[in-house]
Scaffold this motif. Structure first.
Motif, PDB file in Angstrom:
ATOM      1  N   SER A  60       0.825  -1.213   0.000  1.00  0.00           N
ATOM      2  CA  SER A  60       0.000   0.000   0.000  1.00  0.00           C
ATOM      3  C   SER A  60       0.857   1.260   0.000  1.00  0.00           C
ATOM      4  O   SER A  60       0.538   2.237  -0.681  1.00  0.00           O
ATOM      5  CB  SER A  60      -0.933  -0.001   1.215  1.00  0.00           C
ATOM      6  OG  SER A  60      -1.812  -1.107   1.167  1.00  0.00           O
ATOM      7  N   PHE A  89       1.050   4.089  -2.985  1.00  0.00           N
ATOM      8  CA  PHE A  89       0.940   5.530  -2.727  1.00  0.00           C
ATOM      9  C   PHE A  89       2.101   6.291  -3.365  1.00  0.00           C
ATOM     10  O   PHE A  89       1.900   7.305  -4.042  1.00  0.00           O
ATOM     11  CB  PHE A  89       0.905   5.782  -1.220  1.00  0.00           C
ATOM     12  CG  PHE A  89       1.117   7.223  -0.835  1.00  0.00           C
ATOM     13  CD1 PHE A  89       0.085   8.137  -0.920  1.00  0.00           C
ATOM     14  CD2 PHE A  89       2.369   7.661  -0.392  1.00  0.00           C
ATOM     15  CE1 PHE A  89       0.278   9.470  -0.576  1.00  0.00           C
ATOM     16  CE2 PHE A  89       2.577   8.984  -0.042  1.00  0.00           C
ATOM     17  CZ  PHE A  89       1.526   9.894  -0.135  1.00  0.00           C
ATOM     18  N   LEU A 100       1.871   8.933  -6.462  1.00  0.00           N
ATOM     19  CA  LEU A 100       2.281  10.305  -6.158  1.00  0.00           C
ATOM     20  C   LEU A 100       3.353  10.792  -7.126  1.00  0.00           C
ATOM     21  O   LEU A 100       3.251  11.891  -7.699  1.00  0.00           O
ATOM     22  CB  LEU A 100       2.798  10.378  -4.724  1.00  0.00           C
ATOM     23  CG  LEU A 100       3.279  11.743  -4.230  1.00  0.00           C
ATOM     24  CD1 LEU A 100       2.103  12.702  -4.085  1.00  0.00           C
ATOM     25  CD2 LEU A 100       4.019  11.603  -2.895  1.00  0.00           C
ATOM     26  N   THR A 155      -9.019  13.436  -1.184  1.00  0.00           N
ATOM     27  CA  THR A 155      -7.866  12.901  -0.456  1.00  0.00           C
ATOM     28  C   THR A 155      -8.254  12.576   0.984  1.00  0.00           C
ATOM     29  O   THR A 155      -7.933  11.497   1.507  1.00  0.00           O
ATOM     30  CB  THR A 155      -6.704  13.912  -0.459  1.00  0.00           C
ATOM     31  OG1 THR A 155      -6.287  14.145  -1.810  1.00  0.00           O
ATOM     32  CG2 THR A 155      -5.516  13.388   0.346  1.00  0.00           C
ATOM     33  N   ALA A 204      -4.924   3.827  -0.916  1.00  0.00           N
ATOM     34  CA  ALA A 204      -3.582   4.410  -0.843  1.00  0.00           C
ATOM     35  C   ALA A 204      -3.154   4.944  -2.199  1.00  0.00           C
ATOM     36  O   ALA A 204      -2.572   6.031  -2.312  1.00  0.00           O
ATOM     37  CB  ALA A 204      -2.582   3.365  -0.337  1.00  0.00           C
ATOM     38  N   ALA A 205      -3.444   4.185  -3.254  1.00  0.00           N
ATOM     39  CA  ALA A 205      -3.129   4.643  -4.611  1.00  0.00           C
ATOM     40  C   ALA A 205      -3.937   5.889  -4.961  1.00  0.00           C
ATOM     41  O   ALA A 205      -3.431   6.822  -5.603  1.00  0.00           O
ATOM     42  CB  ALA A 205      -3.408   3.531  -5.618  1.00  0.00           C
ATOM     43  N   VAL A 212      -5.118   8.125  -2.802  1.00  0.00           N
ATOM     44  CA  VAL A 212      -4.556   9.240  -2.029  1.00  0.00           C
ATOM     45  C   VAL A 212      -3.331   9.809  -2.736  1.00  0.00           C
ATOM     46  O   VAL A 212      -3.185  11.032  -2.875  1.00  0.00           O
ATOM     47  CB  VAL A 212      -4.176   8.784  -0.600  1.00  0.00           C
ATOM     48  CG1 VAL A 212      -3.380   9.889   0.108  1.00  0.00           C
ATOM     49  CG2 VAL A 212      -5.417   8.455   0.212  1.00  0.00           C
ATOM     50  N   GLY A 213      -2.437   8.937  -3.201  1.00  0.00           N
ATOM     51  CA  GLY A 213      -1.243   9.397  -3.895  1.00  0.00           C
ATOM     52  C   GLY A 213      -1.568  10.212  -5.135  1.00  0.00           C
ATOM     53  O   GLY A 213      -0.977  11.273  -5.379  1.00  0.00           O
TER      54      GLY A 213
END
Length: 348
Positions: free
Chosen positions: A4, A8, A12, A170, A193-194, A196-197
């Motif tokens: 995870s 991220f 990002l 986010t 997580a991906a 969010v990035g």
């Protein structure tokens, strides 16, 4: 390194690298958001930024899926998210270039939702505050489609200030990630997580003063993935009411949409007519700058996210008390800033 965390970082880094390229591409191909009396920007801004969010998310998810076993047992759900998400991105790209009629865009959203449902991602049951289950049976399909289309549109509608939709998405993603982590659902942690990035990296170019907007390509994609994740994840079996956690996680755009419907209905205005009565418009009218308004809405989103997490840790009766308090605060605050006032129904 945990899968995870790696997802991220990949998302990002990629969105940070490719967004400048997309800015140049959008300008060259005419994907520009022109100013008008309802919008707050005063010069044309590229609006294809959602393509960077999508590409970075897709690369991160596919890479981790091919190099680890974190998606084992979830291939169907993953394919539904990626294929449905790709379809909604195509609809968004077309809209960012041509400004699709609302009805055509809605049909596209419904089609994307049906794609996800066809991979057996659906809401089959709900729980009530007293621990009983409500099985939806033949209502499962329409309820799931309504949920997906509804959340897709709420994120789309709140995208009115620099950095607002990306920041709120986010925060919502982090909320769902933390709840999924508490419940040991590492697949949902990986997907969020991906996300969010992708959304967080995009904020570098989208926060005020924005160099690029995410457009419908980004806002609909973020809403669609969040809607799908909220169904797939362990959030569905939260100890309070099944869908309360994602509703609170995305509370700000959901409230903005609900307030708009109520306001327009009371003012005798068609529900789908745009106006200048959204939360961000009201904050600007009260004298806040764009940055101040966005940061204030981030704070409120964090409050709702923390409340969502807290609800998974308390019993049903305490949860009801918390919900009643939150609803009371929301209604009071909405009245104080005049969110329901018919005078705010100013057409674009």
């Amino acid at each position: 390194m945990p899968s995870s965390v790696l997802a991220f970082i990949i998302a990002l880094v990629i969105v940070l690298l490719i967004t400048p390229v997309i800015i140049k591409f959008a300008i060259k191909t005419g994907a520009m958001d022109a100013p008008d009396k309802r919008k707050v920007h005063r010069q044309p801004i590229p609006r294809l930024g959602g393509l960077g969010i999508y590409i970075s998310f897709l690369i991160a998810v596919v890479f981790i899926s091919l190099t680890t076993d974190i998606t084992a047992g979830h291939i169907n759900e993953l394919l539904g998210l990626l294929i449905g998400g790709t379809f909604i991105v195509i609809v968004g790209i077309i809209d960012d270039y041509t400004n699709l009629p609302a009805k055509i865009k809605l049909i596209g959203q419904i089609a994307a939702a049906c794609i996800l449902v066809s991979f057996d991602v659906r809401i089959d049951f709900l729980s009530n505050p007293f621990g009983d289950w409500i099985f939806l049976e033949y209502l499962s399909l329409p309820f799931t489609v309504f949920w997906i289309v509804g959340l897709t549109n709420t994120v789309n509608l709140i995208d009115g200030l620099d950095g607002l939709a990306a920041g709120v998405s986010t925060i919502a993603s982090i909320t769902l990630l933390l709840v999924a982590y508490q419940q040991g659902d590492m697949f949902t942690v990986f997907i969020t997580a991906a996300l969010v990035g992708s959304a967080l990296g995009f904020l570098k170019y989208n926060f005020n003063p924005a160099r690029i907007f995410m457009g419908d390509t980004g806002s609909m994609f973020l809403g669609f993935i969040l809607a799908g994740v909220s169904i797939i994840g362990a959030v569905k079996s939260a100890t309070t009411i099944a869908l309360i956690v994602p509703i609170l996680a995305l509370g700000l755009p959901i409230l903005d949409t609900a307030f708009a419907i109520i306001r327009r209905y009371r003012g005798g205005v068609p529900i789908f007519k745009p106006d200048k009565g959204h939360l961000h418009h009201r904050l600007l009218d009260l004298g806040f700058t764009q940055r101040q308004a966005v940061l204030l809405m981030y704070v409120f989103s964090c409050f709702l996210g923390v409340s969502a997490i807290a609800l998974t840790q308390v019993n049903e009766y305490v949860g009801i008390i918390i919900l009643v308090f939150i609803i009371s605060v929301i209604i009071y605050g909405a009245k104080k800033i005049g969110i329901f006032h018919p005078k705010n129904n100013l057409h674009a």
